[in-house]
Design an enzyme around this catalytic site. Structure first.
Site, PDB file in Angstrom:
ATOM      1  N   ASP A 162      15.894  -3.235  11.526  1.00  0.00           N
ATOM      2  CA  ASP A 162      17.126  -3.349  12.319  1.00  0.00           C
ATOM      3  C   ASP A 162      17.201  -4.627  13.150  1.00  0.00           C
ATOM      4  O   ASP A 162      18.293  -5.079  13.486  1.00  0.00           O
ATOM      5  CB  ASP A 162      17.339  -2.119  13.200  1.00  0.00           C
ATOM      6  CG  ASP A 162      16.240  -1.907  14.232  1.00  0.00           C
ATOM      7  OD1 ASP A 162      15.107  -2.359  13.998  1.00  0.00           O
ATOM      8  OD2 ASP A 162      16.512  -1.267  15.266  1.00  0.00           O
ATOM      9  N   GLU A 192       5.258  -4.718   3.915  1.00  0.00           N
ATOM     10  CA  GLU A 192       5.070  -6.053   4.495  1.00  0.00           C
ATOM     11  C   GLU A 192       3.764  -6.716   4.072  1.00  0.00           C
ATOM     12  O   GLU A 192       3.702  -7.941   3.936  1.00  0.00           O
ATOM     13  CB  GLU A 192       5.142  -5.977   6.022  1.00  0.00           C
ATOM     14  CG  GLU A 192       6.533  -5.747   6.576  1.00  0.00           C
ATOM     15  CD  GLU A 192       6.941  -4.282   6.666  1.00  0.00           C
ATOM     16  OE1 GLU A 192       8.052  -3.987   7.146  1.00  0.00           O
ATOM     17  OE2 GLU A 192       6.125  -3.419   6.241  1.00  0.00           O
ATOM     18  N   HIS A 252      12.323   0.789  20.834  1.00  0.00           N
ATOM     19  CA  HIS A 252      11.481   1.179  19.705  1.00  0.00           C
ATOM     20  C   HIS A 252      10.758  -0.063  19.172  1.00  0.00           C
ATOM     21  O   HIS A 252      11.192  -1.194  19.392  1.00  0.00           O
ATOM     22  CB  HIS A 252      12.323   1.824  18.597  1.00  0.00           C
ATOM     23  CG  HIS A 252      13.374   0.932  18.008  1.00  0.00           C
ATOM     24  ND1 HIS A 252      14.494   0.544  18.694  1.00  0.00           N
ATOM     25  CD2 HIS A 252      13.462   0.336  16.788  1.00  0.00           C
ATOM     26  CE1 HIS A 252      15.237  -0.240  17.943  1.00  0.00           C
ATOM     27  NE2 HIS A 252      14.632  -0.388  16.775  1.00  0.00           N
ATOM     28  N   HIS A 253       9.682   0.138  18.463  1.00  0.00           N
ATOM     29  CA  HIS A 253       8.840  -0.923  17.909  1.00  0.00           C
ATOM     30  C   HIS A 253       8.122  -1.736  19.006  1.00  0.00           C
ATOM     31  O   HIS A 253       7.663  -2.858  18.740  1.00  0.00           O
ATOM     32  CB  HIS A 253       9.631  -1.894  17.022  1.00  0.00           C
ATOM     33  CG  HIS A 253      10.298  -1.265  15.841  1.00  0.00           C
ATOM     34  ND1 HIS A 253       9.972  -0.022  15.353  1.00  0.00           N
ATOM     35  CD2 HIS A 253      11.297  -1.730  15.025  1.00  0.00           C
ATOM     36  CE1 HIS A 253      10.729   0.265  14.309  1.00  0.00           C
ATOM     37  NE2 HIS A 253      11.547  -0.756  14.084  1.00  0.00           N
ATOM     38  N   GLY A 259     -10.809 -12.851   0.746  1.00  0.00           N
ATOM     39  CA  GLY A 259     -11.337 -11.745  -0.054  1.00  0.00           C
ATOM     40  C   GLY A 259     -10.764 -10.380   0.276  1.00  0.00           C
ATOM     41  O   GLY A 259     -11.509  -9.400   0.326  1.00  0.00           O
ATOM     42  N   ASP A 301      -9.362  -1.717 -11.417  1.00  0.00           N
ATOM     43  CA  ASP A 301      -8.634  -0.456 -11.260  1.00  0.00           C
ATOM     44  C   ASP A 301      -8.630   0.010  -9.804  1.00  0.00           C
ATOM     45  O   ASP A 301      -7.652   0.603  -9.336  1.00  0.00           O
ATOM     46  CB  ASP A 301      -9.206   0.631 -12.163  1.00  0.00           C
ATOM     47  CG  ASP A 301     -10.709   0.845 -11.970  1.00  0.00           C
ATOM     48  OD1 ASP A 301     -11.410  -0.088 -11.515  1.00  0.00           O
ATOM     49  OD2 ASP A 301     -11.200   1.946 -12.280  1.00  0.00           O
ATOM     50  N   ASN A 352     -13.269  -0.142 -14.612  1.00  0.00           N
ATOM     51  CA  ASN A 352     -14.696   0.160 -14.578  1.00  0.00           C
ATOM     52  C   ASN A 352     -14.975   1.318 -13.622  1.00  0.00           C
ATOM     53  O   ASN A 352     -16.050   1.435 -13.051  1.00  0.00           O
ATOM     54  CB  ASN A 352     -15.534  -1.079 -14.230  1.00  0.00           C
ATOM     55  CG  ASN A 352     -14.933  -1.873 -13.089  1.00  0.00           C
ATOM     56  OD1 ASN A 352     -14.180  -1.336 -12.278  1.00  0.00           O
ATOM     57  ND2 ASN A 352     -15.265  -3.156 -13.011  1.00  0.00           N
ATOM     58  N   GLY A 401     -13.892   2.410 -10.569  1.00  0.00           N
ATOM     59  CA  GLY A 401     -14.205   2.334  -9.150  1.00  0.00           C
ATOM     60  C   GLY A 401     -14.462   0.923  -8.675  1.00  0.00           C
ATOM     61  O   GLY A 401     -14.107  -0.058  -9.326  1.00  0.00           O
ATOM     62  N   GLU A 441     -18.475  -3.523  -4.903  1.00  0.00           N
ATOM     63  CA  GLU A 441     -19.149  -2.879  -3.782  1.00  0.00           C
ATOM     64  C   GLU A 441     -20.427  -2.186  -4.253  1.00  0.00           C
ATOM     65  O   GLU A 441     -21.456  -2.205  -3.565  1.00  0.00           O
ATOM     66  CB  GLU A 441     -18.211  -1.862  -3.122  1.00  0.00           C
ATOM     67  CG  GLU A 441     -16.805  -2.368  -2.816  1.00  0.00           C
ATOM     68  CD  GLU A 441     -16.765  -3.400  -1.711  1.00  0.00           C
ATOM     69  OE1 GLU A 441     -17.816  -3.925  -1.318  1.00  0.00           O
ATOM     70  OE2 GLU A 441     -15.646  -3.691  -1.244  1.00  0.00           O
TER      71      GLU A 441
END
Length: 563
Positions: free
Chosen positions: A28, A51, A114-115, A413, A444, A471, A473, A477
């Site tokens: 708005d 965003e 607001h916001h 990253g 994925d 793969n 997952g 990591e």
């Protein structure tokens, strides 16, 4: 017309610098501003899905076209974009962040709007963004507003960093002289101090004349700060072996006979590592020496004869020359360095990586084979985007054709970045040449963070290739820590159902699991033409990764455990 509304002035200025797609979401406090965009012929509002995706898309657009603009609404909208804006700041990408704010009257009254944080402080979000912007401005005076808009556009482009423009809603329709548009925004660099530049040139030429084994290394800022052409000419004029970093991949033409490969510290191919680390002079253009760009800081230069070319300074050995910009230095150097380098006896650049050995077509796909083979699919002029993880490490072993644009967020990253960046890159590529191909490689797991931006791509009829590496997952990591930990698992999706889910009508999907299936797909002539959006799911073993990523995972785990 004698007068023009300030909102339209903004979009006219963006169009003048060839930023013709604007990213973001309506709110708005920015709706009337967005009305003005449609008054400028040739401008397009992307209408992103959130965003953060919009910020990633703007980043991708800027890496192809030189700068980008995005619009959010005060507070909730702008804060949702800040991870993406921080990535652009980190990696030297010019994104202008325009925020529609409450009117100056409402702010002066300190109303509980607001916001807000319910404390009457309307500048708090502006202050947050100041830390990840090269400059900011909050419009408060119509007399200076056009100049502030121009300044932010200039700084975005010249510094290749985000800027922040706060635009109160009561200024959207205030008028300014239309004649201001007749004077183009000056996007040129200010000249270097001549004495300092002379000294830099003199010192470099002295080093070049006595060097027996010099090399050139190009990094990210070669591309961001528009010295790719000068860097290529430097290789041509000197005939020195040339290398790139992961962040600088595609800066140097990888088909050039003097291109030696990607240098990434201890993770480099042995021939590349030896050639770089045995050099007696290193001309380093646009370096950003982060951990993943240097294999956890394992650069092993054996010489201190290093010349660093940067956008805002030069460094020769231990001497720094503030304010001496590399673009002017390189341009002058090109006219004189050939004479200084005439005594250089050419040594061979490291040989290109060998093609894959023949294997049965039924062989299950693995990362090392995939990244070597996919070079056969790439074409000159492609835009190739790789996600943080197996893709960004694997792509370093793939030879790019000439005039390729490589996009990978190696420094910041943020997982999921590429899923948003592909939309922005596709918008930009379409504006340059509708036949230009945009190719995404994403895991994925990463896809699940930003998958909604496929909706924006479909909405606008863009036609990228979306390769999803399945793969099962978060393999990157798992290779760092927790190979069997539940937190590195994801809910499996029916990925090939995503295009119709988001409303695609003319599309193609495929799933490949063997070397034969992959080779057949990329050899298909129709598949090579970017006539529709395509998604290809590549099935890979859970713990399979490029050799460089496996080694980096071990280095990262050690670094993360340091006390």
């Amino acid at each position: 017309m004698a007068q023009i509304e300030l909102g339209r002035y903004l979009f006219e200025r963006l169009k003048q610098v060839k930023v013709t797609t604007v990213f973001g979401l309506p709110g708005d406090f920015n709706l009337v501003l967005l009305d003005k965009l449609y008054e400028v012929e040739g401008m397009r509002w992307s209408g992103d899905t959130n965003e953060l995706n919009a910020a990633y898309a703007a980043d991708g657009y800027a890496r192809v076209k030189g700068m980008a603009a995005m619009i959010t609404t005060f507070g909730v909208g702008e804060l949702s974009a800040l991870n993406g804006i921080a990535g652009s700041y980190s990696e030297h990408v010019g994104v202008m962040h325009i925020v529609g704010c409450p009117s100056t009257l409402l702010q002066a009254k300190g109303l509980l709007l607001h916001h807000t944080l319910a404390d009457g402080d309307f500048d708090v979000f502006h202050r947050m963004s100041a830390n990840i912007s090269c400059t900011t401005s909050m419009i408060t005076d119509i007399a200076t507003a056009p100049a502030e808009i121009d300044r932010c556009i200039r700084e975005t482009y010249v510094q290749q960093r985000p800027t922040y423009l706060g635009f109160p809603s009561d200024y959207f329709e205030k008028t300014v002289p239309a004649s201001l548009l007749e004077t183009p925004i000056d996007l040129s660099l200010k000249p270097n101090n001549k004495e300092s530049e002379d000294e830099v040139i003199e010192e470099i030429l002295k080093m070049v004349k006595v060097a027996k084994n010099p090399i050139i290394i190009a990094d990210a800022c070669s591309s961001r700060h528009q010295v790719k052409a000068e860097t290529k000419k430097l290789v041509d004029v000197t005939n020195f072996p040339a290398f790139a970093t992961p962040l600088g991949k595609a800066v140097i033409d990888e088909t050039h006979p003097r291109f030696g490969g990607i240098y990434v510290g201890s993770l480099s191919r042995p021939a590349v590592k030896e050639a770089v680390e045995s050099a007696d002079l290193i001309l380093s253009v646009g370096a950003l020496l982060s951990d993943y760009n240097t294999a956890s800081f394992t650069y092993g230069y054996q010489t201190k004869n290093i010349v660093e070319f940067h956008s805002d300074h030069m460094k020769i050995r231990n001497a720094t020359f503030p304010g001496v910009q590399m673009k002017f230095v390189l341009q002058r150097l090109l006219s004189v360095i050939g004479e200084a380098a005439k005594g250089y006896k050419v040594v061979p650049a490291p040989a290109k990586r060998a093609a894959n050995a023949a294997v049965p077509d039924s062989t299950p796909l693995k990362q090392e084979w995939l990244w070597n083979e996919v070079a056969n699919f790439f074409q000159e002029g492609d835009v190739i985007i790789t996600e943080t993880g197996t893709s960004s490490f694997g792509i370093n072993s793939t030879q790019f054709p000439a005039n390729t644009i490589g996009i990978s967020q190696v420094l910041w990253g943020s997982i999921g970045y590429a899923g948003g960046a592909v939309a922005g890159a596709a918008f930009a590529a379409e504006e340059i040449d509708p036949a230009k191909r945009v190719i995404l490689f994403i895991g994925d797991g990463s896809l699940q963070l930003t998958v909604q931006e496929i909706s924006t791509i479909v909405r606008w009829g863009l036609k990228p290739y979306l390769f999803v590496l399945n793969n099962d997952g978060y393999t990157i990591e798992r290779l760092i820590h927790g190979p069997k930990a539940q937190y590195n698992e994801i809910q499996n999706w029916d990925n090939l159902a995503l295009l119709p889910l988001f409303g695609a009508k003319d599309y193609e999907t495929a799933r490949v699991a063997t070397t034969g299936e992959f080779k057949k797909l990329i050899a298909d002539k129709a598949f090579n033409i970017p006539s529709k959006i395509r998604m290809v799911e590549i099935m890979l073993p859970v713990m399979d990764g490029p050799d460089a990523l496996i080694a980096q995972g071990k280095l990262s785990e050690v670094m993360n455990a340091e006390m």
